[in-house]
Design an enzyme around this catalytic site. Structure first.
Site, PDB file in Angstrom:
ATOM      1  N   ARG A  65       0.848  -1.180   0.000  1.00  9.68           N
ATOM      2  CA  ARG A  65       0.000   0.000   0.000  1.00  9.68           C
ATOM      3  C   ARG A  65       0.890   1.239   0.000  1.00  9.68           C
ATOM      4  O   ARG A  65       1.996   1.219   0.536  1.00  9.68           O
ATOM      5  CB  ARG A  65      -0.915  -0.005   1.238  1.00  9.68           C
ATOM      6  CG  ARG A  65      -1.857  -1.210   1.265  1.00  9.68           C
ATOM      7  CD  ARG A  65      -2.671  -1.260   2.549  1.00  9.68           C
ATOM      8  NE  ARG A  65      -3.572  -2.432   2.560  1.00  9.68           N
ATOM      9  CZ  ARG A  65      -3.224  -3.639   2.967  1.00  9.68           C
ATOM     10  NH1 ARG A  65      -1.986  -3.870   3.428  1.00  9.68           N
ATOM     11  NH2 ARG A  65      -4.087  -4.646   2.929  1.00  9.68           N
ATOM     12  N   LYS A 111      -1.869  -2.730   7.739  1.00  9.47           N
ATOM     13  CA  LYS A 111      -3.307  -2.548   7.940  1.00  9.47           C
ATOM     14  C   LYS A 111      -3.890  -3.654   8.796  1.00  9.47           C
ATOM     15  O   LYS A 111      -4.742  -3.407   9.661  1.00  9.47           O
ATOM     16  CB  LYS A 111      -4.006  -2.516   6.578  1.00  9.47           C
ATOM     17  CG  LYS A 111      -5.510  -2.320   6.648  1.00  9.47           C
ATOM     18  CD  LYS A 111      -6.117  -2.265   5.270  1.00  9.47           C
ATOM     19  CE  LYS A 111      -7.638  -2.076   5.347  1.00  9.47           C
ATOM     20  NZ  LYS A 111      -8.259  -2.010   4.008  1.00  9.47           N
ATOM     21  N   HIS A 165      -2.097   3.344  -5.374  1.00  5.46           N
ATOM     22  CA  HIS A 165      -2.709   2.123  -4.851  1.00  5.46           C
ATOM     23  C   HIS A 165      -3.071   1.158  -5.983  1.00  5.46           C
ATOM     24  O   HIS A 165      -3.149  -0.055  -5.788  1.00  5.46           O
ATOM     25  CB  HIS A 165      -3.969   2.489  -4.054  1.00  5.46           C
ATOM     26  CG  HIS A 165      -4.370   1.448  -3.056  1.00  5.46           C
ATOM     27  ND1 HIS A 165      -4.930   0.242  -3.426  1.00  5.46           N
ATOM     28  CD2 HIS A 165      -4.289   1.426  -1.704  1.00  5.46           C
ATOM     29  CE1 HIS A 165      -5.188  -0.472  -2.350  1.00  5.46           C
ATOM     30  NE2 HIS A 165      -4.815   0.214  -1.284  1.00  5.46           N
ATOM     31  N   ARG A 218      -1.259  -2.219  -7.008  1.00  4.52           N
ATOM     32  CA  ARG A 218      -1.635  -3.492  -6.382  1.00  4.52           C
ATOM     33  C   ARG A 218      -2.663  -4.228  -7.235  1.00  4.52           C
ATOM     34  O   ARG A 218      -2.563  -5.443  -7.452  1.00  4.52           O
ATOM     35  CB  ARG A 218      -2.198  -3.236  -4.975  1.00  4.52           C
ATOM     36  CG  ARG A 218      -1.150  -2.820  -3.960  1.00  4.52           C
ATOM     37  CD  ARG A 218      -1.761  -2.240  -2.684  1.00  4.52           C
ATOM     38  NE  ARG A 218      -2.698  -3.119  -2.023  1.00  4.52           N
ATOM     39  CZ  ARG A 218      -2.368  -4.103  -1.192  1.00  4.52           C
ATOM     40  NH1 ARG A 218      -1.078  -4.364  -0.959  1.00  4.52           N
ATOM     41  NH2 ARG A 218      -3.277  -4.830  -0.603  1.00  4.52           N
ATOM     42  N   HIS A 231      -3.082  -9.780   2.265  1.00  4.00           N
ATOM     43  CA  HIS A 231      -4.451 -10.112   2.609  1.00  4.00           C
ATOM     44  C   HIS A 231      -4.433 -11.346   3.512  1.00  4.00           C
ATOM     45  O   HIS A 231      -3.473 -12.122   3.497  1.00  4.00           O
ATOM     46  CB  HIS A 231      -5.263 -10.419   1.349  1.00  4.00           C
ATOM     47  CG  HIS A 231      -5.497  -9.217   0.494  1.00  4.00           C
ATOM     48  ND1 HIS A 231      -5.882  -9.286  -0.822  1.00  4.00           N
ATOM     49  CD2 HIS A 231      -5.389  -7.884   0.775  1.00  4.00           C
ATOM     50  CE1 HIS A 231      -6.015  -8.077  -1.320  1.00  4.00           C
ATOM     51  NE2 HIS A 231      -5.717  -7.205  -0.369  1.00  4.00           N
ATOM     52  N   TYR A 264      -2.306 -18.366   6.984  1.00  6.99           N
ATOM     53  CA  TYR A 264      -0.901 -18.609   6.705  1.00  6.99           C
ATOM     54  C   TYR A 264      -0.047 -17.580   7.439  1.00  6.99           C
ATOM     55  O   TYR A 264      -0.413 -16.408   7.536  1.00  6.99           O
ATOM     56  CB  TYR A 264      -0.619 -18.475   5.204  1.00  6.99           C
ATOM     57  CG  TYR A 264      -1.190 -19.591   4.358  1.00  6.99           C
ATOM     58  CD1 TYR A 264      -0.762 -20.907   4.527  1.00  6.99           C
ATOM     59  CD2 TYR A 264      -2.135 -19.330   3.375  1.00  6.99           C
ATOM     60  CE1 TYR A 264      -1.270 -21.932   3.740  1.00  6.99           C
ATOM     61  CE2 TYR A 264      -2.658 -20.343   2.577  1.00  6.99           C
ATOM     62  CZ  TYR A 264      -2.216 -21.649   2.767  1.00  6.99           C
ATOM     63  OH  TYR A 264      -2.719 -22.653   1.996  1.00  6.99           O
TER      64      TYR A 264
END
Length: 420
Positions: free
Chosen positions: A249, A276, A339, A342, A386, A396
């Site tokens: 980000r 985040k 952004h 991404r 994510h 994970y």
């Protein structure tokens, strides 16, 4: 004889002593040598004589005026309590205690407590912005109300103020934060429930705003060439060159620190507090990314931040620096955003990275289709930081698929070189 306003205004204490002016039913006015005029009510409860303060003249007039209760009305209310077997003084004390307790449990008090508790876990910019929004829009509407007494309609009315000025997205975000505040109040015993779920569908639907991104190879190549020719500041140019290679980000890139970068092992270790999702993150660095960072190191390696502000090396580059640079190159925000890099990586890698020949042209198979290098979606999603779960539902950890992700990042970087 009953009192009149004229008598009260003319009343004065003489000889340095208090003076009492009686009205009726135990009500009298105590006039002090200093000029004070204080209402008192004398009554008996359980055989004991008591004296109750019920206001100061003229703040409390003799008779009620509009919404202002007069001394006689307060006297009558006290006498009704006596008739019910209650001591007016004790009732007054109980009401004062309840009011004080309610003030301690007001929405604003609980919200500030919740904010302070979570502040250390949030990005500072987000935390400060959230508090400003609460102070501007919510506290003036329901901040003083006991949080356990707030009804869904009152929450909606406060959110409508934001919605009516067109800030629908902000209204939805504040609703989510208010839900968290109410749940905190429930957990700490100051409310019975969170009323925000009752508002489902009550606010206008928020418009889904996607970050503009380039998804066509030819246009992406043109952007990369424009970045390579950018004539702005050295720091901004190299931050732009690195952005398509790391999938992070913009805020994470802006605040990149040399202490997090391991060039020998081609790795960037981002601490949890900067992410985040509040989980540490590893970014494998391609050969191209390492080369860019070694160049930048010559200029900024002695500072804390890899990409410091041009105003002060003690601060990271501004949040708008990359957007401004793209705009200067005629890549406006409706075409691409920082952004958006991404989304570019996620989409194009997800579709498979085309194999290119020595001249940069796609290689086709016997069936005439372009050959593509396919990477598991878990690699892409985890590299985007994510939350990715395995078949058993376990998230994970940051080292999972690291070698596979490292290969993916290098193949992607090589592809970008060919496009450029």
């Amino acid at each position: 004889m009953a009192l009149t306003d004229a008598k009260i205004r003319a009343a004065k204490a003489t000889d340095g002593k208090n003076k009492k002016l009686y009205d009726a039913k135990g009500l009298f006015l105590l006039v002090t040598p200093a000029g004070g005029k204080l209402w008192r009510l004398k009554y008996r409860f359980e055989g004991k004589e008591k004296l109750m303060a019920i206001g100061k003249y003229p703040d409390t007039p003799l008779a009620s005026k509009g919404k202002v209760k007069g001394a006689r009305e307060k006297r009558d209310e006290a006498r009704q309590l006596l008739a019910s077997g209650l001591d007016p003084i004790e009732v007054k004390k109980q009401e004062a205690a309840e009011k004080k307790q309610a003030e301690k449990n007001s929405f604003e008090i609980v919200a500030r407590e919740w904010h302070k508790k979570n502040y250390k876990d949030w990005n500072k910019k987000y935390a400060d912005q959230l508090l400003r929004r609460l102070e501007k829009d919510i506290f003036p509407e329901i901040g003083s109300k006991p949080i356990g007494d707030i009804k869904p309609q009152e929450v909606l009315n406060a959110l409508r103020v934001i919605e009516k000025r067109g800030a629908v997205e902000t209204a939805h975000r504040i609703k989510q934060s208010m839900g968290a505040i109410f749940r905190y109040a429930v957990a700490t015993g100051r409310a019975d429930r969170d009323p925000t779920p009752d508002l489902r569908g009550a606010l206008s639907k928020k418009k889904v705003k996607h970050h503009a991104a380039i998804l066509e190879p030819e246009k992406l190549g043109a952007l990369l060439r424009a970045i390579d020719s950018y004539d702005g500041t050295y720091v901004v140019k190299h931050a732009l060159k690195l952005a398509p290679l790391v999938f992070v980000r913009p805020g994470e890139l802006h605040r990149m620190e040399w202490s997090e970068v391991d060039l020998e092992n081609s790795q960037w270790n981002i601490p949890a507090e900067k992410m985040k999702m509040k989980e540490p993150h590893i970014v494998p660095l391609s050969k191209q990314a390492v080369s860019i960072l070694r160049e930048v190191e010559k200029l900024t390696g002695k500072y804390q931040y890899v990409f410091p502000s041009h105003r002060s090396a003690k601060r990271p580059m501004s949040d708008g620096a990359l957007s401004a640079a793209l705009s200067r190159m005629d890549f406006k925000s409706d075409i691409v955003t920082p952004h958006g890099f991404r989304a570019t990586a996620r989409t194009m890698i997800g579709e498979g990275i085309p194999e290119l020949d020595g001249s940069g042209k796609p290689v086709k198979g016997e069936d005439g289709e372009i050959k593509r290098i396919i990477f598991p979606v878990e690699y892409i999603e985890q590299q985007l930081a994510h939350i990715v779960k395995d078949p058993l539902g376990r998230a994970y950890n940051r080292t999972q698929h690291l070698e596979g992700r490292r290969k993916m990042m290098q193949v992607w970087a090589d592809y970008l070189d060919r496009l450029q």
